[in-house]
Design a protein around this motif. Structure first.
Motif, PDB file in Angstrom:
ATOM      1  N   UNK A  33     -10.868   6.948  -7.093  1.00 54.19           N
ATOM      2  CA  UNK A  33     -11.219   6.099  -5.960  1.00 54.19           C
ATOM      3  C   UNK A  33      -9.949   5.489  -5.366  1.00 54.19           C
ATOM      4  N   UNK A  34      -9.698   5.679  -4.076  1.00 57.81           N
ATOM      5  CA  UNK A  34      -8.452   5.182  -3.491  1.00 57.81           C
ATOM      6  C   UNK A  34      -8.420   3.655  -3.386  1.00 57.81           C
ATOM      7  N   UNK A  35      -7.232   3.118  -3.539  1.00 58.89           N
ATOM      8  CA  UNK A  35      -6.943   1.707  -3.241  1.00 58.89           C
ATOM      9  C   UNK A  35      -5.900   1.785  -2.137  1.00 58.89           C
ATOM     10  N   UNK A  43       2.086  -1.793   6.442  1.00 56.06           N
ATOM     11  CA  UNK A  43       1.549  -0.660   5.693  1.00 56.06           C
ATOM     12  C   UNK A  43       2.667   0.184   5.086  1.00 56.06           C
ATOM     13  N   UNK A  44       2.349   0.914   4.040  1.00 53.74           N
ATOM     14  CA  UNK A  44       3.310   1.803   3.396  1.00 53.74           C
ATOM     15  C   UNK A  44       3.830   2.834   4.384  1.00 53.74           C
ATOM     16  N   UNK A  45       5.064   3.257   4.145  1.00 55.75           N
ATOM     17  CA  UNK A  45       5.694   4.248   5.022  1.00 55.75           C
ATOM     18  C   UNK A  45       5.421   5.661   4.533  1.00 55.75           C
ATOM     19  N   UNK A  50       4.096   3.982  -1.282  1.00 57.29           N
ATOM     20  CA  UNK A  50       3.005   3.385  -2.041  1.00 57.29           C
ATOM     21  C   UNK A  50       1.737   4.218  -1.882  1.00 57.29           C
ATOM     22  N   UNK A  51       1.073   4.481  -2.998  1.00 59.08           N
ATOM     23  CA  UNK A  51      -0.277   5.024  -2.999  1.00 59.08           C
ATOM     24  C   UNK A  51      -0.906   4.623  -4.334  1.00 59.08           C
ATOM     25  N   UNK A 185      -0.015  -6.275   0.410  1.00 55.90           N
ATOM     26  CA  UNK A 185      -1.133  -6.404  -0.512  1.00 55.90           C
ATOM     27  C   UNK A 185      -2.181  -5.369  -0.136  1.00 55.90           C
ATOM     28  N   UNK A 186      -2.558  -4.572  -1.127  1.00 59.10           N
ATOM     29  CA  UNK A 186      -3.540  -3.510  -0.931  1.00 59.10           C
ATOM     30  C   UNK A 186      -4.805  -3.842  -1.700  1.00 59.10           C
TER      31      UNK A 186
END
Length: 187
Positions: A33-35, A43-45, A50-51, A185-186
């Motif tokens: 499940x993605x976060x 946002x991440x580049x 980040x993932x 923050x994700x």
């Protein structure tokens, strides 16, 4: 209607899981499940920046929720003079085990290998939350290999999981790329 994979997670029975920060003993066919929602900050580049995803299961014998959170992050900040949730890379688990129809408190566990914090029960509207909030109920190990950090958790539940049971579950990841800089923050 099939459940949305980013809103509903199913905790399937798992056994033989050792909480050691490695997910080698997890079933390979579990849903990841993605976060990925940037809740605050830029946002991440890309996936290298980040993932993250999580997997979940249920240990019937131990009556425990099992979670594996896998974070790919090119820069990791973990050592500062006074660690806090928002100045180092941290993972926060939100768990509403009671999930009462008229509302119930949410336990917040923020963690890192050198940092732990939880909901201040004296500042919570739900007096019943105290029965659910306890670091003694959470076994957590984390490890980083290359640019991937894995959090592995076993959370002791007050009541067993049964067919149709619903619990609230949320994740927040603080991605800090520089000391004293604004984090992302994700959730």
């Amino acid at each position: 209607i099939p459940p949305s994979h980013d809103r509903i997670a199913l905790a399937y029975p798992l056994s033989g899981i050792t909480i050691d920060g490695s997910i080698d003993d997890w079933t390979q066919d579990l849903m990841q499940y993605p976060i990925s929602n940037a809740l605050f900050g830029a946002k991440a580049e890309g996936a290298e920046d980040f993932s993250a995803y999580y997997m979940c299961g249920y240990d019937q014998e131990a009556n425990a929720l099992l979670l594996a959170v896998v974070i790919k992050d090119d820069i990791e900040i973990s050592k500062v003079e006074s660690p806090a949730w928002n100045n180092i890379d941290t993972y926060t688990l939100y768990l509403n085990e009671a999930y009462r129809p008229k509302g119930s408190g949410v336990a917040r566990y923020t963690m890192r290998d050198n940092y732990r914090d939880l909901t201040d029960i004296t500042d919570n509207w739900d007096p019943q939350l105290k029965a659910y909030l306890d670091w003694e109920k959470v076994e957590m190990k984390t490890q980083r290999i290359g640019n991937v950090r894995t959090y592995e958790l076993k959370v002791q539940l007050n009541e067993p999981i049964y067919d149709g049971r619903i619990m609230g579950l949320g994740h927040m990841i603080n991605d800090q790329d520089k000391v004293d800089d604004q984090s992302v923050i994700y959730g």
